[in-house]
Write a protein that holds these residues in place. Sequence first.
Motif, PDB file in Angstrom:
ATOM      1  N   LEU A   7      39.411 -88.605  67.255  1.00 41.98           N
ATOM      2  CA  LEU A   7      39.264 -90.094  67.627  1.00 41.98           C
ATOM      3  C   LEU A   7      40.240 -90.761  68.475  1.00 41.98           C
ATOM      4  O   LEU A   7      40.196 -91.836  68.895  1.00 41.98           O
ATOM      5  CB  LEU A   7      39.348 -90.911  66.270  1.00 41.98           C
ATOM      6  CG  LEU A   7      38.636 -90.543  65.156  1.00 41.98           C
ATOM      7  CD1 LEU A   7      39.006 -91.513  63.773  1.00 41.98           C
ATOM      8  CD2 LEU A   7      37.287 -90.608  65.497  1.00 41.98           C
ATOM      9  N   GLY A   8      41.059 -89.933  69.150  1.00 42.37           N
ATOM     10  CA  GLY A   8      42.148 -90.224  70.007  1.00 42.37           C
ATOM     11  C   GLY A   8      43.051 -91.097  69.379  1.00 42.37           C
ATOM     12  O   GLY A   8      43.392 -91.175  68.228  1.00 42.37           O
ATOM     13  N   LEU A   9      43.854 -92.091  70.222  1.00 42.77           N
ATOM     14  CA  LEU A   9      44.986 -92.717  69.601  1.00 42.77           C
ATOM     15  C   LEU A   9      45.176 -94.137  69.605  1.00 42.77           C
ATOM     16  O   LEU A   9      45.824 -94.842  68.975  1.00 42.77           O
ATOM     17  CB  LEU A   9      46.173 -92.122  70.781  1.00 42.77           C
ATOM     18  CG  LEU A   9      46.322 -90.854  70.841  1.00 42.77           C
ATOM     19  CD1 LEU A   9      47.478 -90.584  72.029  1.00 42.77           C
ATOM     20  CD2 LEU A   9      47.298 -90.217  69.586  1.00 42.77           C
ATOM     21  N   TYR A 107      30.565 -74.219  63.788  1.00 46.88           N
ATOM     22  CA  TYR A 107      31.548 -75.529  63.985  1.00 46.88           C
ATOM     23  C   TYR A 107      31.620 -75.920  65.548  1.00 46.88           C
ATOM     24  O   TYR A 107      31.242 -75.057  66.170  1.00 46.88           O
ATOM     25  CB  TYR A 107      32.787 -75.321  63.600  1.00 46.88           C
ATOM     26  CG  TYR A 107      33.572 -74.360  64.203  1.00 46.88           C
ATOM     27  CD1 TYR A 107      34.393 -74.779  65.110  1.00 46.88           C
ATOM     28  CD2 TYR A 107      33.721 -73.040  64.055  1.00 46.88           C
ATOM     29  CE1 TYR A 107      35.495 -74.119  66.041  1.00 46.88           C
ATOM     30  CE2 TYR A 107      34.575 -72.171  64.727  1.00 46.88           C
ATOM     31  CZ  TYR A 107      35.232 -72.782  65.854  1.00 46.88           C
ATOM     32  OH  TYR A 107      36.090 -72.000  66.464  1.00 46.88           O
ATOM     33  N   LYS A 108      31.716 -77.126  65.444  1.00 45.87           N
ATOM     34  CA  LYS A 108      31.936 -77.627  66.979  1.00 45.87           C
ATOM     35  C   LYS A 108      32.965 -78.562  67.207  1.00 45.87           C
ATOM     36  O   LYS A 108      33.142 -79.587  66.198  1.00 45.87           O
ATOM     37  CB  LYS A 108      30.452 -78.428  67.474  1.00 45.87           C
ATOM     38  CG  LYS A 108      30.455 -78.597  68.964  1.00 45.87           C
ATOM     39  CD  LYS A 108      28.862 -78.888  69.467  1.00 45.87           C
ATOM     40  CE  LYS A 108      29.202 -79.620  70.517  1.00 45.87           C
ATOM     41  NZ  LYS A 108      29.523 -78.800  71.922  1.00 45.87           N
ATOM     42  N   VAL A 109      34.010 -78.616  68.000  1.00 41.67           N
ATOM     43  CA  VAL A 109      35.082 -79.515  68.092  1.00 41.67           C
ATOM     44  C   VAL A 109      34.912 -80.527  69.329  1.00 41.67           C
ATOM     45  O   VAL A 109      34.363 -80.041  70.418  1.00 41.67           O
ATOM     46  CB  VAL A 109      36.471 -78.763  68.322  1.00 41.67           C
ATOM     47  CG1 VAL A 109      37.414 -79.602  68.468  1.00 41.67           C
ATOM     48  CG2 VAL A 109      36.592 -77.683  67.278  1.00 41.67           C
ATOM     49  N   ILE A 110      34.918 -81.668  68.903  1.00 43.87           N
ATOM     50  CA  ILE A 110      34.917 -82.889  70.047  1.00 43.87           C
ATOM     51  C   ILE A 110      36.392 -83.047  70.282  1.00 43.87           C
ATOM     52  O   ILE A 110      36.718 -83.907  69.387  1.00 43.87           O
ATOM     53  CB  ILE A 110      34.020 -83.868  69.689  1.00 43.87           C
ATOM     54  CG1 ILE A 110      32.498 -83.554  69.356  1.00 43.87           C
ATOM     55  CG2 ILE A 110      33.911 -84.938  70.733  1.00 43.87           C
ATOM     56  CD1 ILE A 110      31.785 -82.649  70.300  1.00 43.87           C
ATOM     57  N   HIS A 111      37.028 -82.793  71.528  1.00 40.26           N
ATOM     58  CA  HIS A 111      38.203 -82.962  71.854  1.00 40.26           C
ATOM     59  C   HIS A 111      38.458 -84.418  72.157  1.00 40.26           C
ATOM     60  O   HIS A 111      37.609 -85.150  72.379  1.00 40.26           O
ATOM     61  CB  HIS A 111      38.791 -82.148  72.869  1.00 40.26           C
ATOM     62  CG  HIS A 111      38.967 -80.691  72.611  1.00 40.26           C
ATOM     63  ND1 HIS A 111      39.807 -80.228  71.953  1.00 40.26           N
ATOM     64  CD2 HIS A 111      38.350 -79.496  72.950  1.00 40.26           C
ATOM     65  CE1 HIS A 111      39.759 -79.048  71.536  1.00 40.26           C
ATOM     66  NE2 HIS A 111      38.548 -78.604  72.450  1.00 40.26           N
ATOM     67  N   ASN A 112      39.844 -85.003  71.952  1.00 39.40           N
ATOM     68  CA  ASN A 112      40.310 -86.382  72.572  1.00 39.40           C
ATOM     69  C   ASN A 112      41.799 -86.140  72.856  1.00 39.40           C
ATOM     70  O   ASN A 112      42.497 -85.120  72.468  1.00 39.40           O
ATOM     71  CB  ASN A 112      39.982 -87.189  71.323  1.00 39.40           C
ATOM     72  CG  ASN A 112      39.673 -88.531  72.006  1.00 39.40           C
ATOM     73  OD1 ASN A 112      40.399 -88.945  72.978  1.00 39.40           O
ATOM     74  ND2 ASN A 112      38.755 -89.318  71.420  1.00 39.40           N
ATOM     75  N   ALA A 113      42.074 -87.328  73.117  1.00 40.78           N
ATOM     76  CA  ALA A 113      43.751 -87.365  73.563  1.00 40.78           C
ATOM     77  C   ALA A 113      44.356 -87.204  72.338  1.00 40.78           C
ATOM     78  O   ALA A 113      43.986 -87.773  71.281  1.00 40.78           O
ATOM     79  CB  ALA A 113      44.104 -88.868  74.442  1.00 40.78           C
ATOM     80  N   SER A 114      45.678 -86.386  72.528  1.00 43.91           N
ATOM     81  CA  SER A 114      46.587 -86.584  71.160  1.00 43.91           C
ATOM     82  C   SER A 114      48.032 -86.871  71.776  1.00 43.91           C
ATOM     83  O   SER A 114      48.046 -86.884  73.111  1.00 43.91           O
ATOM     84  CB  SER A 114      46.662 -85.106  70.464  1.00 43.91           C
ATOM     85  OG  SER A 114      47.107 -84.273  71.614  1.00 43.91           O
ATOM     86  N   ILE A 115      48.920 -87.014  71.033  1.00 45.49           N
ATOM     87  CA  ILE A 115      50.272 -87.330  71.469  1.00 45.49           C
ATOM     88  C   ILE A 115      50.742 -86.422  72.261  1.00 45.49           C
ATOM     89  O   ILE A 115      51.519 -86.753  73.379  1.00 45.49           O
ATOM     90  CB  ILE A 115      51.068 -87.644  70.352  1.00 45.49           C
ATOM     91  CG1 ILE A 115      52.403 -88.160  70.724  1.00 45.49           C
ATOM     92  CG2 ILE A 115      51.525 -86.316  69.302  1.00 45.49           C
ATOM     93  CD1 ILE A 115      52.395 -89.665  71.240  1.00 45.49           C
ATOM     94  N   MET A 116      50.245 -84.942  72.231  1.00 51.16           N
ATOM     95  CA  MET A 116      50.854 -83.887  72.828  1.00 51.16           C
ATOM     96  C   MET A 116      50.483 -84.010  74.406  1.00 51.16           C
ATOM     97  O   MET A 116      51.024 -83.471  75.220  1.00 51.16           O
ATOM     98  CB  MET A 116      50.260 -82.631  72.260  1.00 51.16           C
ATOM     99  CG  MET A 116      50.517 -82.405  70.850  1.00 51.16           C
ATOM    100  SD  MET A 116      52.172 -82.265  70.532  1.00 51.16           S
ATOM    101  CE  MET A 116      52.427 -80.489  71.066  1.00 51.16           C
TER     102      MET A 116
ATOM    103  N   HIS B 111      43.291 -92.820  78.080  1.00 48.53           N
ATOM    104  CA  HIS B 111      43.367 -91.386  77.762  1.00 48.53           C
ATOM    105  C   HIS B 111      42.429 -90.607  77.330  1.00 48.53           C
ATOM    106  O   HIS B 111      41.161 -91.177  76.863  1.00 48.53           O
ATOM    107  CB  HIS B 111      44.609 -91.013  76.798  1.00 48.53           C
ATOM    108  CG  HIS B 111      45.848 -91.664  77.035  1.00 48.53           C
ATOM    109  ND1 HIS B 111      46.784 -90.974  78.166  1.00 48.53           N
ATOM    110  CD2 HIS B 111      46.671 -92.725  76.898  1.00 48.53           C
ATOM    111  CE1 HIS B 111      47.915 -91.230  78.398  1.00 48.53           C
ATOM    112  NE2 HIS B 111      47.758 -92.414  77.533  1.00 48.53           N
ATOM    113  N   ASN B 112      42.381 -89.244  77.499  1.00 55.44           N
ATOM    114  CA  ASN B 112      41.381 -88.496  77.012  1.00 55.44           C
ATOM    115  C   ASN B 112      42.155 -86.991  76.948  1.00 55.44           C
ATOM    116  O   ASN B 112      43.104 -86.749  77.119  1.00 55.44           O
ATOM    117  CB  ASN B 112      40.330 -88.246  78.204  1.00 55.44           C
ATOM    118  CG  ASN B 112      38.933 -88.098  77.309  1.00 55.44           C
ATOM    119  OD1 ASN B 112      38.866 -87.378  76.398  1.00 55.44           O
ATOM    120  ND2 ASN B 112      37.867 -88.807  77.837  1.00 55.44           N
ATOM    121  N   ALA B 113      41.121 -85.972  76.347  1.00 56.05           N
ATOM    122  CA  ALA B 113      41.489 -84.500  76.184  1.00 56.05           C
ATOM    123  C   ALA B 113      41.805 -83.765  77.640  1.00 56.05           C
ATOM    124  O   ALA B 113      41.349 -84.458  78.514  1.00 56.05           O
ATOM    125  CB  ALA B 113      40.504 -83.768  75.455  1.00 56.05           C
TER     126      ALA B 113
END
Lengths: 288, 288
Positions: A7-9, A107-116, B111-113
């Motif tokens: 979901l992002g940040l 399974y499928k992953v939808i990436h988003n921004a993370s604190i990293m 931001h984004n992934a």
Amino acid sequence: MLYLIGLGLGDVTDITFKGLQIVRKVDKVFLESYTSILCANRDKTDLEKFYGREVIVADRETVETEAELILDEAVNKDVAMLVVGDPFGATTHTDLILRAVQKNIPYKVIHNASIMNAIGCCGLQLYSFGETVSIPFWTDSWKPESFFEKIVNNIKNNLHTLCLLGAFIFTLFNVLDSRFSPDIKVKEKSIEALMKGKQVYEKPRFMTVDIAAKQILEIIEQRNQENDYLCSQSLAVGLARVGADDQKIKYCSLLEMSETDIGPPLHCLIIPSRTLHPLEEEMLKLFR
Amino acid sequence: MLYLIGLGLGDVTDITFKGLQIVRKVDKVFLESYTSILCANRDKTDLEKFYGREVIVADRETVETEAELILDEAVNKDVAMLVVGDPFGATTHTDLILRAVQKNIPYKVIHNASIMNAIGCCGLQLYSFGETVSIPFWTDSWKPESFFEKIVNNIKNNLHTLCLLGAFIFTLFNVLDSRFSPDIKVKEKSIEALMKGKQVYEKPRFMTVDIAAKQILEIIEQRNQENDYLCSQSLAVGLARVGADDQKIKYCSLLEMSETDIGPPLHCLIIPSRTLHPLEEEMLKLFR
């Protein structure tokens, strides 16, 4: 099919267009409760309104202990699990994927921004970060210091350190406990409940940059390590609510940081390396 | 207002809903040319079709040298700059922000992934990564090895290493050159042009995991460091097109990796630490 969707940040609109399309078409949508606790502006109601559909809160106990129920749904149906940040921010989701694979559920992953990766907003270059550390809340009797060695080690290697400052939920036993409910206030239980052997929750406490700085300063003082790799005048970056509209960044000494209030959670702290790239230096100056 | 909008890693639908809303309402939309080179499925035409509006390609020379033109637009208008991954993946954007601040132009980052957090998809925990390295293409006379020391240093600290394998554009002088045009084929120039002092481009070359593994093996052999921290049997993770539908991950020895083809770019390589968390180990097994 199991979809793990980041979901992002920031707020509800930080989901990707791809993620939103999936949320709107799958049979069931689960929301990991971390999300509802960590992000004030993305609770179940906000999400349901934005998606125009029901969202089922899966608290951490559900995700870890009762993952089978979610996966059983995913055998013949399309199920989405919504996660704050990126799905690979927590091992819980790796575990869920492994269980899905065991059951032959794709399974499928939808990436988003993370604190990293979003911490790049302070200007420090992501590829100059060393190992990430977590700074836990100290109690009178429990003061782990292992994060300190890691910070010093990164400084020796001329690398920045991201210090994650989490949300911790304590039971009345005051033991660090990752099991918590999606709505702390509602589910908060009494000593009476405790006596009956039920789980007891307090309101979540969020580590702030001032507390983290204070704990670091205490270690420096105890070890008499001033003027070594880290001292009270070492510069640090305090970040609050990264990715949200009211994001705040402060660049100051650890001593100043220990007296700084950068507002509501979530916070994180960065100890930069001693040598900075000119662009890093210039960006950080914006936050002095 | 200057908006820096991350496009994520997959296709056009990986933009966030928030980012898309901004793209649709601003006065002008620029696309950093890296994006059009690095992501086959997100060129100017695809983006224009998806957004329903014009997108202006700003090649790297424009962004760095002629940033002023973009910023002049942003003084009185709303301007969006689209960037592959997250906006803070490249220093170019930090530079753009600093220039904007100097001109009192407010900026906002969506931001984004980026590869820096999406590599979590292989199961290795992001907070167990040490310093990120870049592995450059070697030539007959230019074989930098500094990345090797960094990998070994990470292994000594029991940390994983992300090796970025970039796209390099060589001029006919065969000098690493980050200046390139948005459409290499069209702008490719001849020796004739070179003689007139103009910039000359070749087609971009993309580093692949097999070449990266070969270069690492060559260093190991030269230094006779087998059985030390890294050897030909050390396990590595090769990743291609992370975040895209045809993403591929392979977990094998460096020797096997040097003979592996995981398809079109972009690739990256991870050298894991010697001790893995049980969940990391279990996830990696999926890619053996």
